[in-house]
Design an enzyme around this catalytic site. Structure first.
Site, PDB file in Angstrom:
ATOM      1  CG  HIS A  40      -8.887 -94.940   4.901  1.00  0.00           C
ATOM      2  ND1 HIS A  40      -8.154 -95.917   4.978  1.00  0.00           N
ATOM      3  CD2 HIS A  40      -8.540 -93.944   4.727  1.00  0.00           C
ATOM      4  CE1 HIS A  40      -7.576 -96.420   6.258  1.00  0.00           C
ATOM      5  NE2 HIS A  40      -8.100 -94.005   6.166  1.00  0.00           N
ATOM      6  CD  GLU A 108      -2.336 -92.549   4.671  1.00  0.00           C
ATOM      7  OE1 GLU A 108      -3.103 -92.771   4.235  1.00  0.00           O
ATOM      8  OE2 GLU A 108      -2.462 -91.322   5.932  1.00  0.00           O
TER       9      GLU A 108
END
Length: 333
Positions: A40, A108
């Site tokens: 992330h 994402e």
């Protein structure tokens, strides 16, 4: 029947690097086998509070543990060119021969938009991902053979080059998918599948399409790794387990596609609307270890080879110890 391969899911958007490394070592000491670490750039919601560089943390975990090390999952082509991702993966595998697998996904916006590139529609992201896989496979293969390789495609260019640091065997590549089309394509082109917990009928369909793709490429999915990342909420009381899910992992109760949302603060606004019942079918909330055991066993019976568990509470050490004692020894493959 043999004991199941149950690993630890290190959520780097929730725990500082040193704590994540210590928790991975603690998990291995209590019977967890292998670790997958999230890649992330930002946390889902601000309260999660972290987002360290996965390759640095996996390298440190390699020094503190002895099991498999995987990315869950990395997205080539935005923050990192496929060649750079291939170099990171090859270096980790050289440091930890036979232990590293490379998990790749289509990404994402939350993590990939930071570099300011255009964020494409899902079909384009998937095509981009599979082209990146092709680039990485070419680099691995050519580098092991001691030669340069080049690539020119619709999304990526690679000038004539190679990876000068390689392990004896290239890391296997697994593709993450939540859809049947990508699952079939993964079965045709890569070494394994990664997905997250979902209703049984959806996962059965994914596995069937993965197997179909494998057959079309002349392989059997029975010998190909199928990895599941399973989120859960366990605490000594049901009330605490519910609070942990709502406070620490509200994104798990959001029943919509999340790949186009760019900011943790946007997720935070949506999180205010998440209710306990929104987690049903997506994340088991229970204080009963036996209920969790039966839930996990169901996914093993479905055909998953490896399951990496993520408990959404901050009570990581307590959960690791309870599951290491009361859950993991009872699971069978």
């Amino acid at each position: 029947m043999t004991s199941a391969e149950i690993g630890y899911a290190a959520m780097l958007e929730r725990f500082a690097p040193s704590e994540a490394v210590a928790l991975a070592a603690h998990a291995e000491a209590h019977g967890f086998r292998g670790v997958m670490a999230s890649d992330h750039f930002q946390p889902w919601v601000p309260a999660q509070g972290q987002s360290s560089f996965v390759w640095s943390v996996l390298a440190a975990m390699g020094e503190r543990t002895s099991g498999a090390l995987g990315t869950g999952v990395s997205t080539p082509g935005y923050r990192m060119h496929p060649a750079t991702l291939a170099q990171a993966s090859a270096t980790l595998a050289a440091l930890n021969p036979g232990r590293h697998w490379l998990g790749i996904g289509s990404g994402e916006a939350l993590n990939e938009h930071a570099v300011g590139e255009y964020w494409p529609e899902p079909a384009d992201r998937i095509n981009r991902m599979f082209e990146a896989v092709d680039v990485i496979k070419k680099l691995f293969s050519a580098s092991l053979a001691g030669r340069d390789v080049k690539h020119t495609g619709p999304h990526f260019r690679l000038e004539s080059s190679r990876l000068w640091t390689m392990p004896p065997v290239a890391p296997p590549i697994y593709v993450a998918t939540a859809g049947p089309v990508t699952a079939k394509r993964a079965g045709k082109t890569v070494d394994g599948l990664v997905t997250t917990g979902a209703p049984r009928d959806k996962l059965e369909h994914l596995l069937a399409r993965f197997a179909e793709g494998a057959r079309e490429s002349g392989r059997s999915s029975a010998t190909m790794p199928k990895v599941l990342q399973l989120h859960l909420s366990w605490a000594p009381t049901h009330e605490e387990a519910v609070r942990n899910a709502l406070r620490e992992w509200p994104n798990g109760g959001m029943r919509f596609a999340k790949s186009d949302i760019r900011s943790p603060y946007e997720f935070d606004q949506i999180a205010k609307m998440v209710r306990p019942e929104d987690f049903e079918g997506r994340l088991l909330i229970s204080s009963d270890p036996e209920e969790h055991r039966a839930h996990i066993q169901g996914f093993l019976d479905l055909g998953f080879d490896r399951i990496h568990l993520h408990n959404v509470g901050r009570n990581q050490r307590e959960w690791i110890e309870v599951f290491g004692r009361d859950v993991l020894p009872k699971l069978r493959k």
